[in-house]
Design a protein around this motif. Structure first.
Motif, PDB file in Angstrom:
ATOM      1  N   UNK A  84       0.819  -1.213   0.000  1.00  0.00           N
ATOM      2  CA  UNK A  84       0.000   0.000   0.000  1.00  0.00           C
ATOM      3  C   UNK A  84       0.853   1.264   0.000  1.00  0.00           C
ATOM      4  N   UNK A  85       1.908   1.261   0.783  1.00  0.00           N
ATOM      5  CA  UNK A  85       2.820   2.405   0.831  1.00  0.00           C
ATOM      6  C   UNK A  85       3.477   2.619  -0.540  1.00  0.00           C
ATOM      7  N   UNK A  86       3.919   1.527  -1.153  1.00  0.00           N
ATOM      8  CA  UNK A  86       4.546   1.624  -2.474  1.00  0.00           C
ATOM      9  C   UNK A  86       3.561   2.093  -3.530  1.00  0.00           C
ATOM     10  N   UNK A  87       2.349   1.561  -3.491  1.00  0.00           N
ATOM     11  CA  UNK A  87       1.330   1.982  -4.459  1.00  0.00           C
ATOM     12  C   UNK A  87       1.097   3.482  -4.351  1.00  0.00           C
ATOM     13  N   UNK A  88       0.932   3.975  -3.137  1.00  0.00           N
ATOM     14  CA  UNK A  88       0.714   5.419  -2.944  1.00  0.00           C
ATOM     15  C   UNK A  88       1.886   6.230  -3.486  1.00  0.00           C
ATOM     16  N   UNK A  89       3.099   5.784  -3.219  1.00  0.00           N
ATOM     17  CA  UNK A  89       4.295   6.470  -3.699  1.00  0.00           C
ATOM     18  C   UNK A  89       4.365   6.452  -5.229  1.00  0.00           C
ATOM     19  N   UNK A  90       4.102   5.305  -5.820  1.00  0.00           N
ATOM     20  CA  UNK A  90       4.173   5.172  -7.271  1.00  0.00           C
ATOM     21  C   UNK A  90       3.084   5.979  -7.975  1.00  0.00           C
ATOM     22  N   UNK A  91       1.911   6.069  -7.363  1.00  0.00           N
ATOM     23  CA  UNK A  91       0.833   6.891  -7.923  1.00  0.00           C
ATOM     24  C   UNK A  91       1.224   8.362  -7.873  1.00  0.00           C
ATOM     25  N   UNK A  92       1.726   8.818  -6.730  1.00  0.00           N
ATOM     26  CA  UNK A  92       2.149  10.223  -6.591  1.00  0.00           C
ATOM     27  C   UNK A  92       3.197  10.610  -7.620  1.00  0.00           C
ATOM     28  N   UNK A  93       4.063   9.664  -7.941  1.00  0.00           N
ATOM     29  CA  UNK A  93       5.157   9.942  -8.877  1.00  0.00           C
ATOM     30  C   UNK A  93       4.768   9.698 -10.331  1.00  0.00           C
ATOM     31  N   UNK A  94       3.540   9.230 -10.560  1.00  0.00           N
ATOM     32  CA  UNK A  94       3.049   9.016 -11.914  1.00  0.00           C
ATOM     33  C   UNK A  94       3.493   7.722 -12.566  1.00  0.00           C
TER      34      UNK A  94
END
Length: 141
Positions: free
Chosen positions: A61-71
């Motif tokens: 979940x943390x990685x998904x949020x980070x990857x979404x924020x970064x596009x």
């Protein structure tokens, strides 16, 4: 003895990806998610599928949020199902994914050097059986 060799194999993959992790400020979980989406037949893969492979739910979940924020990935909730977020690669992930793929291919060439094709085929069959055993064991828990 076998477990030590498996751990060595796992560590060597992480070392191979370390440059990409450092260069793009990614974690191994980030790389795992990107490659899962790249190799998934389901181009709108749900995060549940990633977690079912044994990944730590909080870390995913943390990685998904980070990857979404970064596009790097796009995420949305189909039919307003909060528990089931769908994911697909974003356009900005293409370069990173290509570097990861190249690095993995290079790694594969190194570890399979000197193996005949028949040996590679046999190893592939063994790995499929091992992965099936792992997934079946995880489903029991």
């Amino acid at each position: 003895m076998l477990l030590e060799k498996i751990n060595l194999f796992s560590k060597s993959i992480e070392l191979k990806m370390a440059d990409i992790c450092d260069r793009f400020d990614l974690t191994m979980t980030d790389i795992y998610i990107l490659m899962f989406l790249e190799n998934s037949d389901d181009k709108n893969a749900a995060s549940k599928k990633i977690i079912e492979t044994g990944a730590n739910k909080e870390e995913v979940n943390r990685s998904i949020n980070n990857l979404v924020k970064r596009g790097y990935i796009k995420a949305w909730y189909p039919n307003d199902e909060i528990d089931n977020i769908n994911l697909k690669l974003g356009d900005s992930s293409r370069y990173v994914v290509s570097l990861i793929s190249e690095s993995r291919e290079d790694y594969l060439r190194v570890i399979l050097e000197g193996f005949e094709q028949s040996e590679r085929d046999l190893l592939s069959d063994y790995m499929k059986r091992i992965v099936t055993n792992i997934y079946n064991n995880m489903k029991k828990k």
